[in-house]
Design an enzyme around this catalytic site. Structure first.
Site, PDB file in Angstrom:
ATOM      1  N   ARG A   4      43.561  58.053  30.575  1.00 53.61           N
ATOM      2  CA  ARG A   4      44.180  57.615  32.057  1.00 53.61           C
ATOM      3  C   ARG A   4      44.423  56.127  32.164  1.00 53.61           C
ATOM      4  O   ARG A   4      44.384  55.542  33.284  1.00 53.61           O
ATOM      5  CB  ARG A   4      42.859  58.057  33.106  1.00 53.61           C
ATOM      6  CG  ARG A   4      42.596  59.483  33.005  1.00 53.61           C
ATOM      7  CD  ARG A   4      41.162  59.684  33.734  1.00 53.61           C
ATOM      8  NE  ARG A   4      40.831  61.196  33.855  1.00 53.61           N
ATOM      9  CZ  ARG A   4      41.102  61.920  34.644  1.00 53.61           C
ATOM     10  NH1 ARG A   4      41.732  61.461  35.761  1.00 53.61           N
ATOM     11  NH2 ARG A   4      40.788  63.217  34.712  1.00 53.61           N
ATOM     12  N   ARG A  56      30.233  43.735  36.697  1.00 46.55           N
ATOM     13  CA  ARG A  56      31.475  43.951  37.185  1.00 46.55           C
ATOM     14  C   ARG A  56      31.691  42.672  37.644  1.00 46.55           C
ATOM     15  O   ARG A  56      31.330  41.722  38.153  1.00 46.55           O
ATOM     16  CB  ARG A  56      31.003  44.709  38.564  1.00 46.55           C
ATOM     17  CG  ARG A  56      32.210  44.596  39.506  1.00 46.55           C
ATOM     18  CD  ARG A  56      32.264  45.518  40.796  1.00 46.55           C
ATOM     19  NE  ARG A  56      32.731  45.001  42.054  1.00 46.55           N
ATOM     20  CZ  ARG A  56      33.983  44.931  42.092  1.00 46.55           C
ATOM     21  NH1 ARG A  56      34.859  45.183  40.940  1.00 46.55           N
ATOM     22  NH2 ARG A  56      34.421  44.433  43.280  1.00 46.55           N
ATOM     23  N   ASP A  70      40.783  37.363  49.635  1.00 42.59           N
ATOM     24  CA  ASP A  70      41.194  37.591  51.077  1.00 42.59           C
ATOM     25  C   ASP A  70      39.850  37.576  52.143  1.00 42.59           C
ATOM     26  O   ASP A  70      38.749  37.473  51.426  1.00 42.59           O
ATOM     27  CB  ASP A  70      41.988  38.654  51.443  1.00 42.59           C
ATOM     28  CG  ASP A  70      41.320  40.030  51.096  1.00 42.59           C
ATOM     29  OD1 ASP A  70      40.578  40.295  52.004  1.00 42.59           O
ATOM     30  OD2 ASP A  70      41.449  40.560  49.911  1.00 42.59           O
TER      31      ASP A  70
END
Length: 236
Positions: free
Chosen positions: A43, A87, A204
């Protein structure tokens, strides 16, 4: 092999960085690891194993959102014996004191997902980081001179939320940023007794709309969190 990962046993290290973007995984492998070998292309969710300062380390993309990271993190833990998972991804600031390109270490993760309630409908089970990894990452980031915030984040199931103002309100309660994966990673770490941490770069701001970054910057230039993540994985 597992259902979604093509690696053979022994091809994945017991410590791994988990960027959401598989191209960021490729960037980390090419720029930080020596002798990196690709162990997964299923994938297009690229995974690599190499060495960092003499230590065997892996890096693999997880995709976006809690369902996606849950698939990959669970298979890495259960099928490949990974013990430390960090992460490294992006987040949007919910707090006026947290600015673009600064780091956030997720001490804990609130969530609007039912991922925990599916298992524990009678409890609000807290999703928290491994203190050992959190402590090491904080001191490493400080030693490297990086502006770093530690605190709660919001792991949201929804990117384009209809509850924008509610999310902003969380910032007034000390929540540093919003992202989409940490709560699921921490829940799996608790379930399988492994160590996990989420290190995010602010890409952001929901409270300072003029602060943002480009897609290319998000993929290739947020190297501070990568350095902190790798140094934390190999720290004794």
């Amino acid at each position: 092999m597992s259902i979604h990962i093509a690696a053979q046993q022994g091809e994945i290290a017991d410590k791994i960085l988990l960027p959401g973007d598989p191209l960021r995984a490729k960037f980390i492998a090419e720029n930080f690891l020596d002798d990196a070998v690709c162990f997964n292309e299923v994938r297009n969710m690229f995974g690599y194993t190499g060495t960092y300062k003499g230590h065997c380390v892996s890096v693999m993309g997880t995709g976006m959102g809690m369902p996606s990271i849950s698939i990959y993190a669970r298979e890495l833990i259960v099928d490949y014996g990974v013990k430390k998972l960090i992460r490294v991804g992006t987040a949007g600031s919910l707090n006026e004191e947290v600015h673009v390109r600064e780091l956030v270490l997720a001490q804990a993760a609130a969530t609007n997902s039912n991922i925990v309630r599916n298992d524990w409908p009678q409890y609000d089970f807290p999703q928290i980081a491994s203190f050992d990894l959190l402590d090491k990452a904080y001191h490493i980031a400080k030693e490297l001179g990086m502006t770093t915030h530690v605190g709660n984040v919001l792991s949201s199931d929804v990117f384009y939320s209809n509850y924008f103002e509610k999310n902003i309100e969380l910032g007034k309660w000390g929540v540093k940023a919003v992202e989409m994966e940490a709560a699921a990673l921490y829940y799996l770490a608790a379930q399988y007794h492994v160590d996990a941490l989420a290190i995010m770069t602010i890409s952001d701001s929901l409270v300072n709309p003029d602060e943002d970054t480009t897609a290319e910057e998000r993929q290739n230039t947020f190297t501070d969190m990568m350095k902190v993540g790798l140094e934390t994985l190999i720290a004794e």
